[in-house]
Design a protein around this motif. Structure first.
Motif, PDB file in Angstrom:
ATOM      1  N   SER A 801       0.747  -1.103  -0.009  1.00  0.00           N
ATOM      2  CA  SER A 801       0.031   0.114  -0.034  1.00  0.00           C
ATOM      3  C   SER A 801       0.714   1.448   0.129  1.00  0.00           C
ATOM      4  N   SER A 802       1.974   0.976   0.726  1.00  0.00           N
ATOM      5  CA  SER A 802       2.670   2.349   0.821  1.00  0.00           C
ATOM      6  C   SER A 802       3.391   2.787  -0.548  1.00  0.00           C
ATOM      7  N   ASN A 805       0.724   4.158  -3.002  1.00  0.00           N
ATOM      8  CA  ASN A 805       0.578   5.402  -3.064  1.00  0.00           C
ATOM      9  C   ASN A 805       1.567   6.371  -3.629  1.00  0.00           C
ATOM     10  N   LYS A 808       1.366   5.892  -7.287  1.00  0.00           N
ATOM     11  CA  LYS A 808      -0.173   6.639  -7.704  1.00  0.00           C
ATOM     12  C   LYS A 808       0.325   8.317  -7.900  1.00  0.00           C
ATOM     13  N   ARG A 809       0.583   8.649  -6.879  1.00  0.00           N
ATOM     14  CA  ARG A 809       1.107   9.969  -6.757  1.00  0.00           C
ATOM     15  C   ARG A 809       1.977  10.459  -7.935  1.00  0.00           C
TER      16      ARG A 809
END
Ligand SMILES: Nc1ncnc2c1ncn2[C@@H]1O[C@H](COP(=O)(O)OP(=O)(O)OP(=O)(O)O)[C@@H](O)[C@H]1O
Ligand SMILES: [Mg+2]
Lengths: 1090, 297
Positions: A801-802, A805, A808-809
């Motif tokens: 998940s990290s 993120n 995605k950013r």
């Protein structure tokens, strides 16, 4: 409840001190409701009986009544009564025992099976020996019982109790202490408890005092070693204890702390050694373990074996000195460590040596241990000498000639440089037709001509009976052809070897002055081991003379007086090769001349006074005329000899090898190379049959096919088969394509295929040898991948998940740029009004204005289509190195609760990674990528490929390019698994077809693979490999032609070599660290499309 | 004793930068003939090759050489020229990611009276008929291709959008670009429509004997040292397929030679100029170092 019976009981109880009755009355209320009347009576009466056992047993009865209701809750009535009776018996022996028993019971009964209760009581009873001390011990046992029984299997409790019992025969105090210690220590132990107890058991017999110390030490000590090993370790302790070792506790402490220093994987090995030692001398085990710490600081695990072995030998001879050895209190031990620690293992420097050799030779050289060459059984037999087979350099696994590591490394370097020298300076490139550089006349051609004329003449004489020798005369390799010229092939080969080595050593000395000192040292050492020339029969003596000169010994050489001129001439021949221009053809010319001289001399012993010392450092130039006349003279001499007795010379024997020069097998190398390259040109009839090969091997002077191997012809044919295998030629009787899935038909044969099923597509394949396509050569079968569970997908998202993120950013940043204007630029689409006004104002105020008065909008709009092609070949099942931590701490949460959750997840992730395969990472990366791609809205398709054979190229749809993302796709990802082989070219072509129809302006084909293209008849080795690489290159080229940008990402560490060829000037990346894949893939994609 | 010296430097307007004295260039193949022919025929030239193999030096040399044709100069500007000399100025631009079209063409500047147009280097080169050398052209932004295209086909014009004008190239103008296909950062690639406007001259490190000559000439080390350095170069380049991104360039060999000619010990010179420059990876470093210690005493 009849008050009658109750009254009876009460009156019976009143004869005892009042506490008994009180206890009864207090309990009866509760018991009344729990029991039937009959049961109640039985309970009550049993109390009376307990109280009546002995003078003080009323105390037991009080306790009995007190706990009754607690116990009754856990036990059915029959068991209850059984329990009560156990107490009665105990009370009989000693009321104190019964009291302790009853007191412990409420805590026991819930945790112990009812049928074990009597056994438990028995355990306590067994400790009681009728003395006051024993009754205290027994009572103590009942007291600690609840703790023991709660956390130990009953079996262990029994063992422990019996341990305490045997201890009690030695000392009540000690056994008491141990009992308490046991309560504290044992519950915390795991599987090792049993072994530990059994060790203690052994100790009570030999050394009971140590038990207590062991119990004290155990928890800390055992924690230090790997859980899997504690059992074995304790077993060892037990066996030591049995042999009467006095310091088991010390062993426990030292041993565990030593083992703790050693990596888990090696602990087993250490225990093996220790157990081995136990068999020889138990006394040495503890010193051995204790010394390990120091020893392993100095030498490696492998070297330890050597040291250990030596110690064992010493033990056998003299136990005392053996033990001193293991204590490192002996010079032998010390100096052995010294040598070992200065010795150098190839393994440690392999990488550097490999690169060094590759740099020198200009081709990729693998460096392997000589053992590996011997194992191939293709003719090399010596494990200790270096060698090369043309593409690999083989070096001994360890060097310990010198007392210092750097010196030993220098030795490696000298040896490796010599081996690579064969490649760099062309030992194996000998061509019969190529002229020599230093010798004026090319005598080998002359000789061959003479020979064939002589043969022709012979044939003419024989007329029709002549055998067909044309086949025989034709040698497969050029070296073979050269050696065929000589009657004594062995002598010729030995001469060729020494002269070629001489040429190389000289050349290396000139080209690499940096290692001159080291190689001179090696040469001097080699010289000191040579036999004395004058001890040898003449032919051998002259060969030896050449060898010593090749080792740079030119003065004070013994030469036979009778053949002094010949010796000088030999020296001239050798000196001709000491010239940087000399090539391998010169060596053959030199060998030929040396042969002609030596061969004409009889191989007989000479008296000592027939020798004289000679300096041959400057013998003058070689002259062809002198050589001719020397041969004439020798011929004449020979004639005379034959007239006389003649022929009493010894048979010629090969000289002692020069170790550092290793095994030189030019004929074998040329053979292997030729076999490999001929394999490609199928059907030209040139290829060698196995019989021919066997014939050749038998003729070769390079092989010693001696008796050891058993039947000669048998071993020859085995060699022949192994060699063919090594060269990648399928032996005639073996199944082709083994290990590559079911066989439909042979690959290279047959012709065009037809696609009969729906969703089957035909593609051409590029044949670089023909420089043309093979039409309709492969069938690509497109299938939608089966669906599995979506768990994998969801889990991956959670685990990453990290990272996700972050990715995605990064991706989102791409988007807004399309709309955003950038202000204050020196140049742009239009004037930035604000900035311009400010600037103008500045100008008016005579302040230097800011020039940045433009704005610009990024007009490039994203219009990207991409196809990802995943390698699903069997090799992706390969497990990846364990234990790499890739999850970073970037966003460890601050909140403690969240942190714990985070930490746990992270740990789980790590644990799972232990078993991760390449494909798993591919899958995870795909998951991440999908998330990222969805966020920017590019058109994308994801496909996997594998297959077996050209008619079965499997092309799996994971997400078709037109398909929109949905649950099914998540489930398909789950089913991505390693399958068969990899025919990359066709898969790429099909991907092109998919992309071609897309309207996007930017199209990308992203290939992710773990290794080279590989399929039956497509790239396993040799030419096939090249074929596959070329075909893939061509397929990528086709993509480019269709305005598709191909990009290859590979996780194969050795990928560079072929990727470069495969991708040509197209982009690619080799991921050194496969763990980086999930992170790198989206980033690369982003970069690629910006 | 240190005396204050006058700062010594020369400053030229870019179109006036002439290669005045003959640069040392050792031809390796037929690159000189090719370049001359292309120059006469107005065919733009693409120089392909790894770093430090002599591309820049070559262009410099050609600029000098083409400046002395047999025909008489027609030029009439102020700078006095030697007899028989023409102006073939050399304008070199190192391209980088942020290089935009207007950096090349020119832009408006503000001054006290409003705006003023300033020609960029490309415009100036086009106007004066220089050889314009764009080093590592793939690094430049894509919008520069808009400029390159009309300049490199038969039109030979430079449109200047901002001023709304078009400049026709001087007859002697030649565009020359360089490109290093080895770079892995070549996620970028030259577009074919761009590529196919040039002839491509391939450069590579010269053969050992030639390289030794160059190294000796440029560095002033002994011929033995130069030969050894050339050999080293050859061997180290063999490692390109084994993880080394770039082989040792001629430039680095020259550096090592120059250190040696100053009396630095050969092994040490190679270490600082080559081993440590080439890679940070320990195993590779050690391997290159072993090659060095084999070649140099
Ligand atoms: N053929 C040659 N003749 C003379 N000198 C040369 C030659 N080749 C290389 N050199 C020397 O090598 C040095 C480096 O060459 P140059 O600067 O031209 O490299 P480049 O190819 O332009 O490299 P980059 O791509 O890094 O700009 C030059 O300074 C010069 O000393
Ligand atoms: Mg340059």
């Amino acid at each position: 409840m009849t008050s009658n019976s109750n009254n009876d009981i009460e009156s019976s109880l009143s004869q005892f001190p009042p506490a008994v009755l009180e206890a009864f009355q207090e309990a009866s209320e509760a018991m009344d409701s729990a029991f039937t009347e009959e049961e109640f009576n039985l309970w009550a009466k049993e109390g009376v009986s307990i109280a009546g056992q002995t003078v003080r047993s009323w105390e037991s009865a009080v306790e009995y009544y007190k706990v009754g209701s607690h116990v009754a809750r856990a036990l059915a009535f029959p068991s209850f009564m059984q329990w009560a009776r156990c107490g009665t018996y105990l009370a009989q022996d000693s009321p104190a025992l019964a009291v302790a028993f009853f007191k412990a019971s409420p805590l026991i009964v819930g945790n112990l099976r009812p049928q074990y209760i009597p056994r438990w009581a028995g355990l306590g009873r067994s400790l009681y020996k009728g003395t006051w001390k024993s009754s205290t011990l027994s009572a103590k046992f009942f007291e600690v019982s609840p703790d023991l029984i709660r956390s130990l299997p009953f079996w262990d409790v029994e063992v422990f109790a019996s341990l305490i019992e045997s201890l009690s025969y030695k000392s009540y105090d000690v056994s008491m202490e141990c009992l308490v210690l046991g309560r504290d220590v044992l519950p915390a132990m795991g599987r090792e408890r049993e072994a530990f107890l059994s060790m203690c058991r052994a100790l009570t017999d030999s050394n009971w005092r140590e038990v207590k110390t062991c119990l004290e030490l155990a928890p800390r000590a055992l924690q230090q070693i790997d859980e899997g090993q504690t059992g074995r370790f304790l077993k060892l302790g037990e066996r030591l204890a049995k042999t009467g070792l006095r310091e088991t506790a010390k062993f426990l402490a030292d041993g565990t702390s030593t083992l703790a220093q050693i990596p888990q994987t090696s602990q087993t090995h250490i225990l093996d050694l220790a157990e081995g030692l136990l068999a020889t001398s138990p006394d040495a085990v503890a010193p051995f373990l204790k010394s390990l710490d120091i020893v392993l600081n100095r030498i490696t695990m492998n070297q330890l074996d050597t040291w250990y072995q030596h110690g064992v030998e010493m033990l056998k001879e003299n136990p005392d000195s053996g033990i001193a050895f293991f204590k490192i209190e002996s010079t032998t031990s010390e100096s052995m460590l010294e040598t070992l620690s200065s010795s150098l293992e190839l393994e440690r420097v392999k990488g550097v040596v490999k690169l060094y050799c590759s740099a020198l030779s200009g081709s990729t050289i693998d460096v392997l241990d000589t053992q590996e060459l011997v194992n191939k059984n293709i003719g090399w037999v010596d494990e200790d000498t270096a060698s090369t087979d043309g593409t690999k350099v083989f070096l001994p696994p360890i060097v310990d000639h010198y007392p210092r590591k750097d010196e030993n490394f220098a030795w490696f370097k000298v040896v490796a440089t010599h081996q690579v020298g064969h490649l760099e300076f062309g030992s194996f490139n000998f061509s019969f037709e190529k002229p020599a550089a230093c010798f004026e006349e090319q005598r080998r051609s002359e000789l061959e001509l003479n020979q064939s004329e002589r043969q022709a003449a012979l044939l003419r004489e024989m007329g029709d009976d002549a055998p067909d020798i044309s086949d025989q005369a034709h040698a497969y390799t050029d070296i073979g052809r050269f050696l065929n010229l000589f009657e004594d092939r062995k002598l010729a080969f030995d001469l060729f070897t020494v002269l070629e080595d001489c040429r190389l050593d000289y050349r290396i000395k000139m080209e690499y002055p940096g290692i001159r000192t080291a190689s001179e040292r090696v040469q001097i050492e080699a010289r000191s081991g040579r036999p004395e020339i004058q001890q040898l029969p003449l032919q051998q003596a002259l060969v030896e003379l050449l060898i010593q000169m090749s080792l740079e010994q030119f003065t004070d050489l013994m030469v036979p007086t009778e053949y002094k001129d010949e010796s000088v001439m030999l020296s001239q021949i050798l000196h001709t090769l000491r010239d940087v221009r000399a090539n391998v053809e010169d060596t053959t010319e030199a060998a030929l001349r040396a042969y002609e001289i030596i061969h004409r001399i009889e191989n007989k012993e000479e008296e000592e006074d027939q020798w004289q010392p000679e300096d041959l450092d400057d013998p003058g130039d070689f002259s062809e005329e002198q050589y001719e006349s020397m041969l004439d003279k020798l011929n004449a001499g020979q004639q005379d000899g034959e007239d006389g007795e003649g022929g009493e010379g010894n048979p010629y024997e090969s000289p002692e090898p020069v170790d550092y020069r290793g095994d030189f097998k030019p004929e074998m190398v040329q053979l292997l190379t030729k076999l490999q390259s001929d394999k490609g040109e199928s059907g030209e009839g040139e290829a060698l049959s196995q019989e021919q090969l066997e014939q050749m091997l038998e003729d070769s002077a390079e092989l010693e096919l001696d008796a050891e191997q058993g039947d000669i012809s048998n071993s020859t044919s085995m060699f022949a088969q192994n060699i063919m295998k090594e060269a990648g030629v399928p032996p005639p009787d073996s199944e082709s394509g083994e290990g590559y899935g079911p066989l439909l038909h042979d690959d290279d044969q047959g012709g065009e295929l037809e696609a009969r099923e729906p969703k089957a597509y035909l593609y051409d394949e590029w044949d670089f040898r023909a420089d043309d396509y093979k039409p309709r050569w492969c069938i690509v079968k497109e299938k939608v991948l089966d669906e599995g569970e979506s768990v994998f997908y969801n889990e991956s998202i959670k685990n990453f998940s990290s990272l996700l993120n972050h990715v995605k950013r990064q991706f989102e940043l791409i988007m807004p740029e399309t709309f955003r204007k950038t202000y204050r630029l020196v140049d742009g689409e239009d004037i930035d009004l604000n900035a311009a006004i400010e600037a103008w104002a500045d100008v008016r105020m005579n302040v230097p204005p800011d020039e940045k008065i433009y704005w610009r909008r990024n007009k490039i709009e994203r219009d990207v289509s991409v196809v990802f092609l995943l390698d699903m070949s069997a090799s992706t099942a390969e497990a990846i190195d364990e234990g790499r931590n890739t999850v970073d701490d970037r966003d460890a949460p601050d909140d403690p609760v969240e942190y714990m959750v985070w930490l746990r997840r992270r740990r789980e992730g790590l644990v799972r990674r232990h078993y991760k395969r390449i494909i798993d990472l591919e899958k995870e990366s795909t998951t991440l990528l999908i998330q990222a791609l969805e966020s920017i809205g590019d058109t994308y398709g994801i496909y996997g490929f594998s297959g077996y054979g050209r008619e079965n190229v499997e092309f799996y749809v994971i997400k078709d390019i037109e398909e929109s993302f949905n649950e099914k796709i998540k489930r398909r990802i789950d089913k991505i698994t390693p399958l068969h082989a990899t025919r990359m070219g066709s898969a790429v072509r099909h991907a092109i077809t998919k992309l071609e129809n897309q309207p996007s302006t930017r199209k990308i084909l992203f290939l992710i693979s773990d290794g080279r293209p590989q399929d039956r008849g497509y790239s396993r080795e040799g030419v096939e490999k090249e074929y596959a690489v070329h075909d893939t290159h061509m397929a990528l080229q086709e993509a480019k032609r269709k305005d598709i940008t191909p990009f290859c990402l590979t996780v194969d560490k050795s990928g560079h070599d072929y990727l470069k060829q495969m991708c040509g000037d197209m982009s690619y990346e080799v991921l050194d660290d496969i763990w980086a894949l999930p992170e790198r893939l989206p980033m690369l994609y982003r970069k690629l499309t910006m | 004793m240190v005396e204050a010296t006058e700062p010594q430097y020369n400053e030229y307007a870019i179109e006036e930068f002439l290669v005045r004295s003959e640069p040392y260039y050792r031809p390796v193949g037929d690159e000189m003939e090719l370049f001359t022919a292309a120059y006469e025929q107005h065919i733009p030239v693409l120089l392909k090759g790894p770093t430090g193999c002599g591309k820049t030096r070559f262009v410099e040399y050609m600029a000098w050489k083409l400046g002395r044709p047999l025909t008489v100069a027609k030029d009439s500007t102020a700078q006095p020229l030697n007899e028989g000399e023409v102006r073939v100025p050399l304008v070199t631009i190192a391209c980088h990611e942020d290089l935009t079209a207007s950096d090349l063409v020119g832009r408006y500047l503000l001054d006290a009276n409003g705006t003023r147009w300033i020609d960029g280097p490309m415009t100036r080169a086009v106007k004066t008929g220089a050889i314009l050398y764009l080093d590592e052209v793939v690094e430049a932004r894509k919008d520069t291709t808009v400029l390159i295209h009309p300049l490199t086909d038969h039109r030979r014009i430079l449109p200047i959008e901002k001023t709304g004008s078009i400049v026709e190239a001087d007859d002697r103008f030649l565009l020359c670009i360089s490109y290093n296909p080895h770079y892995q950062s070549a996620l970028k690639d030259l577009k074919h429509s761009t590529r196919q406007r040039f002839i491509s001259v391939e450069f590579d490190y010269p053969p050992a004997d030639v390289e030794a000559e160059i190294v000796q000439n440029e560095s002033g080390c002994t011929s033995d040292q130069a030969e050894a350095l050339a050999k080293l170069g050859e061997k180290v380049r063999n490692l390109r397929e084994h993880g080394l991104q770039e082989g040792a360039s001629t430039r680095l060999l020259i550096y090592a030679g120059r250190l040696m000619s100053q009396g630095i010990k050969p092994r040490r010179a190679c270490q600082v100029a080559i081993v440590w420059t080439l890679t940070d990876e320990a195993e590779l470093q050690r391997s290159v170092e072993e090659v060095v210690t084999s070649i140099f005493e």
